[in-house]
Design a protein around this motif. Structure first.
Motif, PDB file in Angstrom:
ATOM      1  N   LEU A  23       0.801  -1.220   0.000  1.00  0.00           N
ATOM      2  CA  LEU A  23       0.000   0.000   0.000  1.00  0.00           C
ATOM      3  C   LEU A  23       0.836   1.273   0.000  1.00  0.00           C
ATOM      4  O   LEU A  23       0.517   2.211  -0.750  1.00  0.00           O
ATOM      5  CB  LEU A  23      -0.958  -0.019   1.197  1.00  0.00           C
ATOM      6  CG  LEU A  23      -1.957   1.133   1.281  1.00  0.00           C
ATOM      7  CD1 LEU A  23      -2.799   1.217   0.008  1.00  0.00           C
ATOM      8  CD2 LEU A  23      -2.854   0.975   2.504  1.00  0.00           C
ATOM      9  N   LEU A  41      -0.465  11.541   5.446  1.00  0.00           N
ATOM     10  CA  LEU A  41      -0.486  10.415   6.385  1.00  0.00           C
ATOM     11  C   LEU A  41      -0.046  10.863   7.779  1.00  0.00           C
ATOM     12  O   LEU A  41      -0.596  10.404   8.794  1.00  0.00           O
ATOM     13  CB  LEU A  41       0.430   9.299   5.889  1.00  0.00           C
ATOM     14  CG  LEU A  41      -0.012   8.539   4.639  1.00  0.00           C
ATOM     15  CD1 LEU A  41       1.011   7.474   4.276  1.00  0.00           C
ATOM     16  CD2 LEU A  41      -1.383   7.903   4.845  1.00  0.00           C
ATOM     17  N   ALA A  72       3.653   4.940   6.930  1.00  0.00           N
ATOM     18  CA  ALA A  72       2.328   4.381   6.680  1.00  0.00           C
ATOM     19  C   ALA A  72       1.921   3.435   7.810  1.00  0.00           C
ATOM     20  O   ALA A  72       0.773   3.454   8.282  1.00  0.00           O
ATOM     21  CB  ALA A  72       2.312   3.659   5.337  1.00  0.00           C
ATOM     22  N   GLN A  73       2.843   2.600   8.260  1.00  0.00           N
ATOM     23  CA  GLN A  73       2.535   1.702   9.367  1.00  0.00           C
ATOM     24  C   GLN A  73       2.193   2.480  10.629  1.00  0.00           C
ATOM     25  O   GLN A  73       1.287   2.105  11.379  1.00  0.00           O
ATOM     26  CB  GLN A  73       3.723   0.773   9.622  1.00  0.00           C
ATOM     27  CG  GLN A  73       3.956  -0.259   8.536  1.00  0.00           C
ATOM     28  CD  GLN A  73       5.122  -1.178   8.858  1.00  0.00           C
ATOM     29  OE1 GLN A  73       5.722  -1.092   9.912  1.00  0.00           O
ATOM     30  NE2 GLN A  73       5.441  -2.064   7.930  1.00  0.00           N
ATOM     31  N   CYS A 124       0.858   5.441  10.803  1.00  0.00           N
ATOM     32  CA  CYS A 124      -0.479   6.007  10.613  1.00  0.00           C
ATOM     33  C   CYS A 124      -1.558   4.950  10.880  1.00  0.00           C
ATOM     34  O   CYS A 124      -2.526   5.211  11.611  1.00  0.00           O
ATOM     35  CB  CYS A 124      -0.608   6.560   9.196  1.00  0.00           C
ATOM     36  SG  CYS A 124      -2.245   7.214   8.802  1.00  0.00           S
ATOM     37  N   PHE A 125      -1.390   3.765  10.331  1.00  0.00           N
ATOM     38  CA  PHE A 125      -2.402   2.723  10.504  1.00  0.00           C
ATOM     39  C   PHE A 125      -2.419   2.197  11.940  1.00  0.00           C
ATOM     40  O   PHE A 125      -3.468   1.789  12.441  1.00  0.00           O
ATOM     41  CB  PHE A 125      -2.155   1.599   9.512  1.00  0.00           C
ATOM     42  CG  PHE A 125      -2.272   2.037   8.071  1.00  0.00           C
ATOM     43  CD1 PHE A 125      -3.356   2.788   7.657  1.00  0.00           C
ATOM     44  CD2 PHE A 125      -1.292   1.727   7.142  1.00  0.00           C
ATOM     45  CE1 PHE A 125      -3.465   3.216   6.336  1.00  0.00           C
ATOM     46  CE2 PHE A 125      -1.395   2.145   5.823  1.00  0.00           C
ATOM     47  CZ  PHE A 125      -2.485   2.899   5.422  1.00  0.00           C
ATOM     48  N   LEU A 162      -9.697   0.324   8.114  1.00  0.00           N
ATOM     49  CA  LEU A 162      -8.594   0.896   7.333  1.00  0.00           C
ATOM     50  C   LEU A 162      -7.264   0.673   8.039  1.00  0.00           C
ATOM     51  O   LEU A 162      -6.254   0.362   7.396  1.00  0.00           O
ATOM     52  CB  LEU A 162      -8.843   2.393   7.115  1.00  0.00           C
ATOM     53  CG  LEU A 162      -7.727   3.171   6.407  1.00  0.00           C
ATOM     54  CD1 LEU A 162      -7.504   2.629   5.005  1.00  0.00           C
ATOM     55  CD2 LEU A 162      -8.060   4.659   6.356  1.00  0.00           C
ATOM     56  N   GLY A 173      -4.604  -1.642   6.458  1.00  0.00           N
ATOM     57  CA  GLY A 173      -3.412  -0.893   6.084  1.00  0.00           C
ATOM     58  C   GLY A 173      -2.148  -1.487   6.671  1.00  0.00           C
ATOM     59  O   GLY A 173      -1.117  -1.572   6.003  1.00  0.00           O
ATOM     60  N   SER A 229       0.921  -2.989   4.503  1.00  0.00           N
ATOM     61  CA  SER A 229       2.120  -2.154   4.618  1.00  0.00           C
ATOM     62  C   SER A 229       3.305  -2.907   5.180  1.00  0.00           C
ATOM     63  O   SER A 229       4.295  -2.293   5.590  1.00  0.00           O
ATOM     64  CB  SER A 229       1.829  -0.938   5.507  1.00  0.00           C
ATOM     65  OG  SER A 229       0.823  -0.140   4.938  1.00  0.00           O
ATOM     66  N   CYS A 274      -7.851 -10.101   7.760  1.00  0.00           N
ATOM     67  CA  CYS A 274      -6.481  -9.625   7.550  1.00  0.00           C
ATOM     68  C   CYS A 274      -5.522 -10.802   7.379  1.00  0.00           C
ATOM     69  O   CYS A 274      -4.614 -10.754   6.535  1.00  0.00           O
ATOM     70  CB  CYS A 274      -6.049  -8.757   8.722  1.00  0.00           C
ATOM     71  SG  CYS A 274      -6.884  -7.160   8.815  1.00  0.00           S
TER      72      CYS A 274
END
Length: 585
Positions: A77, A106, A173-174, A176-177, A201, A205, A209, A270
């Protein structure tokens, strides 16, 4: 007397931090380092190289990589987001700027998720302060806002957050998720659609990610907290306006069971998604066998998570009556469990910094609940220590910058030359003014903090967050040309591009050997050369890493190649590329 909660806070102590001040603070932190910056080694440039390959259609969207080899950081992602940003970049604009714009978004989403996650944890009935005999205690909503303000400032004050949060890498990104997952688990007792949407999400994510194991552990732990949290949910009947009758209690418990079932199904989804896309990787390393390895790990943990780790220990001690019974309340159990998962992963994983980074939202939440329990002496110690430390750090940055441009004193110039190898950054007025305004802002902040003001539980975190932001702004304004020189591959890429265009080519390809992904990404970004790893390709040029030159005669006919130049990064002679040209067709 054993109080039901260690937080003793009056309504006057939870006055709100001005919204414009908090928003300005976050905006400065996000935007610092956004301009005047090249892709930095290693992760920043390498990740950008994968995004370029995807945008140009040179690699598979389900297996990003460079020149036929898979990415070293198993993620999908983050690379997709960067590739889409590059594809939408207008003609003539810099693609790296577009990618940074997405990742800055992000970071903004991360800050929002951290604030709201801590806010809903502080709304828990067990997290509320002591009720006074004659009234005047903090109202629940105002108390939760003040705790969230302090928690967000503690998050920004973490020393290990500054650089990873400004790179275009899967780590951001990790993070953020991870923050979205914490928010969803904290808010599901109060909201319905937003926690469901952002929690889905967040976990999906994380899975896409490069962290499916953490997504699975987060989901299972969240389900465990839900399954054992009947007491917390029952307390909502008295705190949020529910009528304490059997029907209301039964409806709330049905809602809790639906959340539990949904979270378990999401966790299973997941796991199936990671299995279907082959995202599972074994990343557990052996435990350190030597003391020096343990020392380095401990040092990294202590500095990376400063200043929240002492506050976490204080939180666990002051709220010990809430967790030593074996069933801690949700506002302590949830961030503690998520933080422990990331902390243990940092000790046994192959990327300790990245795994530990994902625990920062949970660490900030735990640290926030230390704020209402601080005595005045503890707050004063934090203020003075922070004031001295960051004032000296900012003063050192200014002193070395002035010495670099003034040419004196010699001692400072020798230290600078060790890092920059004779490079003299140009004087830039916009960068100088930005650094000057940041310093004046720090002086104003210190002056404001040292005044006799009404108490507020978030005030202890103002100077730590401001000091980290000040140093980061100085590094990304005054020192940005020097940092680019030290951490960028722009010089290597442009020099090699000039060499390759100096002679006409017949085959149009350039062979490479021994180059890592960061070097290849630089060549793909700064030059238009067609690179190949095929040793049998009839290319006119050959690029070889300096470490691979001794074994070159075993792989190539050296009589057909003539060394043209050795191009290296000025600040690291170990990173050099030998450029050979074919002399015999």
């Amino acid at each position: 007397m054993n109080l039901p909660t260690p937080a003793i806070v009056s309504q006057d102590g939870v006055r709100r931090l001005p919204r414009w001040g908090l928003l300005l603070f976050c905006a400065i932190y996000v935007l610092a380092g956004f301009a005047w910056r090249d892709p930095w080694k290693r992760v920043d440039l390498t990740s950008f190289g994968y995004m370029l390959e995807l945008a140009r259609g040179q690699t598979s969207w389900l297996a990003p990589g460079l020149l036929g080899e898979s990415a070293h950081f198993d993620a999908l992602l983050p690379y997709w987001l960067g590739a889409w940003a590059i594809q939408l970049t207008p003609t003539g604009a810099a693609p790296f700027f577009s990618v940074r714009l997405v990742f800055a978004g992000l970071l903004v989403l991360t800050l929002l998720a951290v604030w709201y996650g801590i806010y809903y944890l502080a709304r828990s009935p067990q997290a509320q302060p002591v009720s006074f005999a004659f009234g005047g205690e903090a109202r629940p909503t105002d108390y939760a806002r003040a705790i969230a303000d302090g928690g967000l400032l503690a998050f920004l004050a973490c020393l290990g957050l500054a650089q990873p949060s400004h790179e275009v890498s899967p780590a951001l990104a990790q993070l953020c998720f991870s923050a979205l997952t914490l928010y969803a688990l904290a808010a599901l007792a109060y909201r319905l659609w937003m926690p469901a949407l952002l929690g889905t999400l967040g976990m999906l994510g994380l899975t896409l990610s490069g962290a499916p194991s953490l997504a699975l552990l987060f989901g299972l732990f969240g389900a465990l907290v839900l399954a054992s949290g009947q007491r917390d949910w029952n307390a909502l009947l008295e705190s949020d306006g529910y009528e304490p009758d059997p029907d209301a209690r039964a409806a709330l418990q049905r809602r809790r069971r639906r959340w539990l079932l949904g979270l378990l199904l999401l966790t299973i989804g997941c796991a199936l998604l990671a299995t279907g896309l082959e995202l599972w990787r074994w990343r557990i390393e052996r435990m350190p066998a030597r003391w020096i390895e343990w020392r380095n790990l401990m040092r990294m943990h202590l500095w990376f998570t400063w200043p929240v780790w002492p506050m976490i220990l204080w939180t666990l001690w002051r709220w010990r009556t809430h967790w030593r019974q074996g069933r801690p309340d949700r506002h302590i159990a949830l961030p503690l469990g998520l933080g422990l998962i990331c902390s243990v992963g940092g000790w046994i994983g192959e990327r300790p910094e990245t795994t530990l980074l994902l625990g920062f939202p949970a660490f900030a939440a735990l640290a926030a609940f230390a704020l209402p329990t601080f005595r005045r002496s503890a707050s004063a110690f934090i203020d003075w220590f922070t004031l001295i430390f960051f004032t000296l750090a900012a003063g050192y940055l200014w002193f070395m910058w002035i010495a670099m441009h003034a040419g004196a004193p010699a001692v400072a110039l020798r230290q600078i030359d060790k890092q920059l190898h004779g490079y003299l950054p140009p004087f830039d007025w916009p960068q100088f003014l930005l650094g000057l305004f940041a310093t004046l802002g720090w002086i104003y902040l210190v002056r404001w903090r040292t005044k006799r003001l009404r108490p507020a539980i978030w005030k202890s975190m103002i100077l730590p967050a401001g000091g980290v932001t000040l140093c980061w702004v100085l590094l990304t304004s005054l020192w940005m040309p020097a940092v680019n020189h030290a951490r960028s591959y722009a010089f290597v890429g442009t020099e090699i591009a000039t060499l390759l265009s100096s002679k006409p080519t017949h085959t149009g390809c350039t062979a490479i050997y021994g180059l890592d992904d960061a070097q290849i990404s630089a060549l793909r970004y700064y030059s238009s050369a067609t690179l190949t790893r095929d040793r049998n390709a009839p290319c006119d040029w050959l690029l070889v890493d300096v470490a691979s030159v001794p074994i070159l005669p075993h792989l190539y006919d050296t009589t057909q190649w003539a060394l043209q130049d050795v191009v290296g990064r000025p600040t690291d002679p170990r990173e050099a590329i030998h450029v050979f040209a074919r002399v015999k067709p």
